[in-house]
Enzyme design. Structure first.
Site, PDB file in Angstrom:
ATOM      1  N   GLU A 262     -32.336  25.130 -48.252  1.00 34.88           N
ATOM      2  CA  GLU A 262     -32.466  24.869 -46.816  1.00 34.88           C
ATOM      3  C   GLU A 262     -33.926  24.849 -46.408  1.00 34.88           C
ATOM      4  O   GLU A 262     -34.730  25.600 -46.968  1.00 34.88           O
ATOM      5  CB  GLU A 262     -31.701  25.933 -46.019  1.00 34.88           C
ATOM      6  CG  GLU A 262     -30.206  25.909 -46.268  1.00 34.88           C
ATOM      7  CD  GLU A 262     -29.446  26.962 -45.458  1.00 34.88           C
ATOM      8  OE1 GLU A 262     -30.104  27.780 -44.759  1.00 34.88           O
ATOM      9  OE2 GLU A 262     -28.208  26.970 -45.495  1.00 34.88           O
ATOM     10  N   HIS A 280     -26.583  25.602 -40.760  1.00 33.33           N
ATOM     11  CA  HIS A 280     -26.660  27.069 -40.839  1.00 33.33           C
ATOM     12  C   HIS A 280     -26.683  27.688 -39.432  1.00 33.33           C
ATOM     13  O   HIS A 280     -27.606  28.436 -39.084  1.00 33.33           O
ATOM     14  CB  HIS A 280     -27.902  27.492 -41.632  1.00 33.33           C
ATOM     15  CG  HIS A 280     -27.767  28.889 -42.190  1.00 33.33           C
ATOM     16  ND1 HIS A 280     -28.417  29.296 -43.334  1.00 33.33           N
ATOM     17  CD2 HIS A 280     -27.063  29.978 -41.771  1.00 33.33           C
ATOM     18  CE1 HIS A 280     -28.128  30.570 -43.577  1.00 33.33           C
ATOM     19  NE2 HIS A 280     -27.310  30.996 -42.647  1.00 33.33           N
TER      20      HIS A 280
END
Length: 526
Positions: A262, A280
């Site tokens: 990420e 997320h």
């Protein structure tokens, strides 16, 4: 000295206020590079991060004053906990701050996949009306397999049961009693479980065992059209092979909030309409952010004050009922440890701690840690915290024994410590739970120690206290409180005296010279 706290990511203002109300100096410095963090962290007593800041071993090594690292959230994948432990730094998190938000997001992804909500929404925004294209499936009477029945998995189970789903699960650490309470039928074999599920959701930590836990072999065993959800940790589902099974139609839909790397902008799942992807955001609710900020700030403040931090990850977990019973005595034990270190002048080789009265059957481990911290923090230049106090004690060869007694000598509860034969005991009194000495060297007292104290032991005779007062008065030192104790059948007396003013070596020399038959004199600073 004012405690300094470095905050490297956005924290709720209410959390910052908690720290400032405790007298901390708080610096918020966002978007620092790793090099800037290493350069900045020296001189700070606490560090608060979220998920983006990487607290590496190099950062820990550079942090010359750091006592606690707070992670405003659940996971601590971005913190080198082992390096922190080696340096005596507490690492804590806010494990319950976002559990409701995460559970709700998992349910939301499940519903979005089952009812094709994002696809239908996109179609409507394009001005197209296609009711027949977006026929979904119900959750009612479908089988949901939950992998991980901790806090979040348990909340998902409760909510899924309200939808009328049949619940099965896998969690090697979940007791049969908890599973029964949640209404989940436990399985101990992943391969036996996956073919039974219409929906699968994972709520597992990121470990060597869970990374890639679901791959081609597991996907092939699943029901046709199964729906998968991951709002826990990226990498639990192997996304490359997951894309293949989505393309083949074996897997009906997926809802993914977390990704192996990420920020993620090139997931192989992007090309599929039946892959619902979010960046997320499971914990990204106003309520969760507020709770995370406030809880983390409270735990960091507790750590800086020397109290036990209930969510510390590199300490043995302290059950709430134990913390309620013995937690208030931790500062008192640190005080007694510091007093013993100053009186004896040497690191003891044997330490005995006795809990009495209402504390008789309580777990004394955190009291031992507090006492060791008091002793070793005073004697050693190394940083000593409850995290590493036991290891430091072993390095110094201190043998520790704990005992309990139902008799607290007329008090509700007491803790006594004997270090190589030198004894001190205390109780807590009043709403503030202030520590009061009730015994020292066997002399019975009842006095609250102040920041500076003089302790005399001499052969009792008229005029001794007057002599002490005259010498201290001439030096401009004020006596604030005092207590005299004697031992039955003994000629000696003990005077414990709290004072204000500069007690230097000249004053101590005059006291020793002015008092005949003086056995001992200690100047104690707490």
């Amino acid at each position: 000295m004012t405690k300094k706290v470095l905050v490297t990511e956005r924290l709720a203002e209410a959390g910052l206020a908690v720290l400032r109300d405790k007298g901390c100096e708080v610096d918020v410095k966002l978007k620092m590079t790793p090099e800037e963090l290493i350069e900045t962290v020296p001189g700070y007593d606490a560090l608060i991060v979220r998920s983006a800041t990487k607290v590496t071993a190099e950062v820990v090594e550079a942090a010359d004053r750091l006592r606690i690292i707070g992670r405003a959230g659940v996971g601590v994948d971005n913190v080198d906990v082992e390096a922190a432990t080696e340096h005596g730094i507490i690492v804590c998190n806010a494990p319950t701050s976002n559990i409701v938000s995460a559970a709700e997001h998992a349910i939301g992804l499940m519903l979005a996949c089952a009812r094709k909500v994002p696809q239908a929404n996109a179609s409507m925004h394009e001005g197209v009306w296609e009711r027949g294209k977006y026929t979904g499936v119900e959750l009612y009477e479908k089988t949901l397999a939950i992998f991980g029945l901790g806090r979040i998995g348990g909340l998902v189970a409760e909510r899924a049961r309200a939808f009328g789903m049949k619940l099965i699960g896998y969690d090697p650490y979940c007791s049969p009693e908890r599973a029964e309470q949640l209404g989940v039928t436990l399985y101990d074999d992943v391969d036996a479980l996956v073919p039974l599920a219409d929906f699968i959701t994972v709520h597992l930590p990121k470990t060597k065992e869970t990374i890639g836990m679901f791959g081609p072999d597991q996907y092939a065993r699943m029901k046709d059209g199964v729906i998968l959800v991951n709002a826990a940790r990226g990498g639990i589902f192997d996304e490359k092979s997951l894309a293949d099974f989505l393309a083949a139609g074996k897997i009906g839909a997926v809802g993914i909030d977390v990704h192996e790397s990420e920020p993620c902008t090139d997931s192989p799942l992007r090309e599929f309409d039946n892959a619902i992807l979010t960046p997320h955001i499971a914990a990204s609710t106003q309520e969760a952010q507020l709770r995370a900020g406030v809880q983390t700030a409270e735990y960091v403040a507790a750590g800086l004050e020397g109290s036990i931090v209930p969510t510390a990850l590199n300490m043995a977990p302290v059950p709430p009922e134990v913390m309620d019973a013995v937690g208030p005595y931790v500062p008192a034990c640190q005080m007694m440890g510091s007093m013993l270190a100053q009186i004896d002048g040497e690191i003891p080789q044997f330490l005995k701690l006795t809990t009495a009265g209402a504390l008789a059957h309580a777990d004394a481990s955190i009291l031992v840690a507090g006492t060791l911290k008091g002793i070793l923090s005073y004697q050693s230049t190394a940083t000593v915290t409850p995290v590493n106090a036991d290891a430091v004690a072993k390095r110094h060869g201190i043998k520790v024994e704990t005992l309990s007694s139902p008799d607290a000598g007329g008090y509700a509860s007491t803790v006594s410590v004997v270090a190589d034969g030198t004894e001190v005991a205390c109780t807590l009194a009043g709403e503030a739970q202030a520590a009061r000495l009730v015994s020292l060297f066997g002399y019975q007292l009842d006095i609250a120690p102040a920041g500076q104290s003089l302790v005399f032991e001499y052969v009792d005779a008229p005029g001794r206290v007057g002599t002490i007062g005259t010498i201290l008065g001439e030096a401009g030192i004020n006596i604030t409180t005092m207590q005299i104790a004697t031992l039955p059948g003994e000629q000696c007396a003990l005077v414990y005296m709290n004072v204000e003013g500069d007690v230097d070596d000249d004053v101590l020399s005059k006291l020793r010279a002015g008092l005949g038959d003086l056995k001992n004199l200690w100047y104690v600073k707490l």
